[in-house]
Write a protein that holds these residues in place. Structure first.
Motif: not given
Length: 148
Positions: A62-66, A103-109
């Motif tokens: 998950l972290v490497s994807h972020a 997209h990143h924010v959506e996944e992160e939050e």
């Protein structure tokens, strides 16, 4: 006391507002405000928040994807910086950056914060928040205010 999640969500909202503004005014000045918000945000997340999450093996993917998404955003921002405001691809490149960040924010939050809260105590989340705020202060001092 604020946790790292509170701070990051506030910053996500601020950047989202700046994207609305840059899509209205198409100005380089607004784009530079976005960059000035994103650079310390992404660097701080990676150094303090993600590094804590990486200690948990189940979160490493998950972290490497972020981080890949951060790199993609940096790459698009770099392309934008080399363009002129009136360039025919300017607006579409801004939209591409916005979509990448959204997209990143959506996944992160959603996924990242949810999983992080299961492995990081509230106390630790508050400690990371303090470290993050300190990091951002020093980041701003080291970074030149203008990139012209």
């Amino acid at each position: 006391m604020e946790s790292i999640y509170d701070i990051l969500i506030k910053e996500h909202n601020m950047v989202s507002d700046l994207f609305q503004q840059v899509l209205r005014d198409n100005s380089r000045e607004t784009l530079l405000k976005i960059k000035a918000a994103l650079d310390p945000h992404m660097a701080g997340e990676e150094k303090l928040f993600y590094s804590e999450l990486e200690k948990k093996e189940e979160l490493s993917e998950l972290v490497s994807h972020a981080v890949e998404e951060h790199d993609e955003a940096r790459s698009i921002m770099s392309e934008l910086e080399s363009m002129k405001e009136g360039d025919k691809n300017w607006t579409s490149k801004i939209k591409e950056l916005k979509e990448s960040i959204d997209h990143h924010v959506e996944e992160e939050e959603g996924e990242v914060f949810e999983k992080a809260q299961k492995v990081i105590s509230q106390k630790k989340a508050e400690e990371i928040a303090q470290q993050y705020l300190e990091f951002k202060k020093s980041f701003k001092q080291e970074t030149p205010a203008s990139m012209h």
